[in-house]
Design a protein around this motif. Structure first.
Motif, short mmCIF file in Angstrom:
data_model
loop_
_atom_site.label_atom_id
_atom_site.label_comp_id
_atom_site.label_asym_id
_atom_site.label_seq_id
_atom_site.Cartn_x
_atom_site.Cartn_y
_atom_site.Cartn_z
N GLU A 124 -4.72 27.90 -4.02
CA GLU A 124 -5.28 26.97 -3.03
C GLU A 124 -4.38 26.79 -1.82
N ASP A 125 -3.05 26.97 -2.01
CA ASP A 125 -2.12 26.76 -0.90
C ASP A 125 -2.16 27.90 0.11
N ARG A 126 -2.88 28.97 -0.19
CA ARG A 126 -2.98 30.09 0.76
C ARG A 126 -3.95 29.78 1.90
N PHE A 127 -4.82 28.80 1.70
CA PHE A 127 -5.93 28.58 2.64
C PHE A 127 -5.74 27.30 3.45
N VAL A 128 -6.04 27.40 4.74
CA VAL A 128 -6.00 26.21 5.57
C VAL A 128 -7.27 25.37 5.39
N ARG A 129 -8.30 25.99 4.84
CA ARG A 129 -9.55 25.26 4.58
C ARG A 129 -10.33 26.00 3.49
N ILE A 130 -10.96 25.25 2.61
CA ILE A 130 -11.84 25.79 1.58
C ILE A 130 -13.18 25.09 1.70
N ASP A 131 -14.24 25.85 1.92
CA ASP A 131 -15.58 25.29 2.01
C ASP A 131 -16.50 26.01 1.03
N GLY A 132 -17.13 25.22 0.16
CA GLY A 132 -18.20 25.72 -0.68
C GLY A 132 -19.50 25.09 -0.25
N LEU A 133 -20.53 25.42 -0.99
CA LEU A 133 -21.86 24.94 -0.66
C LEU A 133 -22.01 23.46 -0.99
N GLN A 134 -22.52 22.71 -0.05
CA GLN A 134 -22.84 21.30 -0.27
C GLN A 134 -24.30 21.12 0.12
N GLY A 135 -25.14 20.89 -0.87
CA GLY A 135 -26.57 20.81 -0.63
C GLY A 135 -27.29 21.94 -1.33
N PRO A 136 -28.58 22.13 -1.02
CA PRO A 136 -29.38 23.16 -1.69
C PRO A 136 -28.80 24.55 -1.49
N GLY A 137 -28.93 25.39 -2.51
CA GLY A 137 -28.36 26.73 -2.46
C GLY A 137 -29.39 27.79 -2.13
N GLY A 138 -28.89 29.03 -1.99
CA GLY A 138 -29.77 30.18 -1.85
C GLY A 138 -30.04 30.63 -0.44
N GLY A 139 -29.54 29.90 0.57
CA GLY A 139 -29.84 30.25 1.95
C GLY A 139 -28.87 31.26 2.53
N ASN A 140 -29.03 31.54 3.81
CA ASN A 140 -28.16 32.48 4.50
C ASN A 140 -26.81 31.84 4.84
N LYS A 141 -25.81 32.69 5.00
CA LYS A 141 -24.45 32.21 5.21
C LYS A 141 -24.14 31.86 6.67
N ALA A 147 -20.30 26.52 11.03
CA ALA A 147 -19.68 25.21 10.82
C ALA A 147 -18.23 25.35 10.37
N HIS A 148 -17.97 26.34 9.52
CA HIS A 148 -16.62 26.57 9.01
C HIS A 148 -15.67 26.91 10.16
N LEU A 149 -16.09 27.77 11.06
CA LEU A 149 -15.23 28.15 12.18
C LEU A 149 -15.03 27.01 13.16
N THR A 150 -16.03 26.18 13.30
CA THR A 150 -15.86 24.99 14.15
C THR A 150 -14.73 24.12 13.63
N ALA A 151 -14.61 24.05 12.30
CA ALA A 151 -13.58 23.22 11.67
C ALA A 151 -12.18 23.81 11.82
N VAL A 152 -12.08 25.12 12.09
CA VAL A 152 -10.75 25.74 12.23
C VAL A 152 -10.54 26.27 13.65
N THR A 153 -11.25 25.70 14.62
CA THR A 153 -11.13 26.15 16.02
C THR A 153 -9.69 26.07 16.52
N HIS A 154 -8.94 25.10 16.01
CA HIS A 154 -7.55 24.95 16.46
C HIS A 154 -6.70 26.15 16.07
N LEU A 155 -7.16 26.93 15.09
CA LEU A 155 -6.43 28.12 14.65
C LEU A 155 -6.95 29.39 15.29
N THR A 156 -8.24 29.44 15.56
CA THR A 156 -8.85 30.65 16.12
C THR A 156 -8.84 30.66 17.64
N GLY A 157 -8.51 29.51 18.25
CA GLY A 157 -8.52 29.45 19.70
C GLY A 157 -9.92 29.56 20.28
#
Length: 216
Positions: A124-141, A147-157
């Motif tokens: 777990e310490d390798r990752f700056v963020r861990i996101d799994g599914l929250q809500g109904p499953g089976g949809g597209n990624k 949303a995941h990249l929005t949360a790490v914008t400070h790292l991706t510039g």
């Protein structure tokens, strides 16, 4: 490359045999025969409900789909103790760190189960963020990656071209294209290699090779 987004199931986590066991629990309950890995890979798609409709040979209403999804997860969870990290997962994570790139984990598996498992496996310490599914499953990624990249914008510039997505499914490539990120696909999971090669991105036989293809 500033940032790497790893997929979990079928990529860092070697669980394809568990996926089949969960699926077989669903098929048995429905009175349908088990399938082999080659058949799974040939038919698999996202949204996952469409995959099940291919197997069942008919449309699946929403209430039945919710039940099937729960039954699958019950079967998968029962076999979870027999799976672990991909053979070169830890080495691949080390290589990203050595390249001074940050890395995160984005999975379509349930968040409340994903996070403790990553902790149990000691990475777990390798990752700056861990996101799994929250809500109904089976949809597209794609919306989840956005949303995941929005949360790490400070790292991706805020530059998606500096982001590398590594996953095992055509849906990973589609999600990367949706946000403008780079992608390398690993052929150890959901699709046969020939199908992955239709995505127009590099395909690797190991996680370390995936990094070599991206950084080389």
């Amino acid at each position: 490359m500033r940032h790497v987004v790893w997929d979990w199931n079928g990529t860092l986590f070697d669980d394809q045999h568990l996926v089949l066991e969960g699926l077989h629990a669903v098929l048995a309950e429905a009175g349908l025969p088990a399938i082999d890995l080659a058949t799974y890979q040939r038919l698999y798609t996202r949204p996952v409900k469409v995959f099940y409709e291919r197997l069942f040979g008919r449309p699946i209403p929403a209430d039945e789909w919710a039940h099937l999804d729960e039954r699958y997860h019950d079967g998968y969870r029962a076999a979870l103790h027999r799976a672990g990290l991909a053979a070169d997962a830890e080495r691949a994570l080390d290589l990203v760190a050595e390249a001074d790139s940050s890395q995160s984990l984005l999975s379509m598996w349930r968040h409340h189960e994903l996070v403790p498992l990553v902790g149990q496996l000691g990475i777990e310490d390798r990752f700056v963020r861990i996101d799994g599914l929250q809500g109904p499953g089976g949809g597209n990624k794609a919306p989840h990656l956005e949303a995941h990249l929005t949360a790490v914008t400070h790292l991706t510039g805020d530059d998606p071209s500096q982001v590398l997505v590594i996953g095992d499914a055509l849906d990973d490539a589609a999600a990367a294209a949706h946000v403008g990120a780079r992608c390398v696909l690993f052929d150890g999971g959901s699709h046969p290699r020939a199908e992955l090669e239709t995505a127009g991105v590099p395909v690797a036989s190991s996680l370390v090779e995936a990094l070599d293809r991206a950084y080389g």
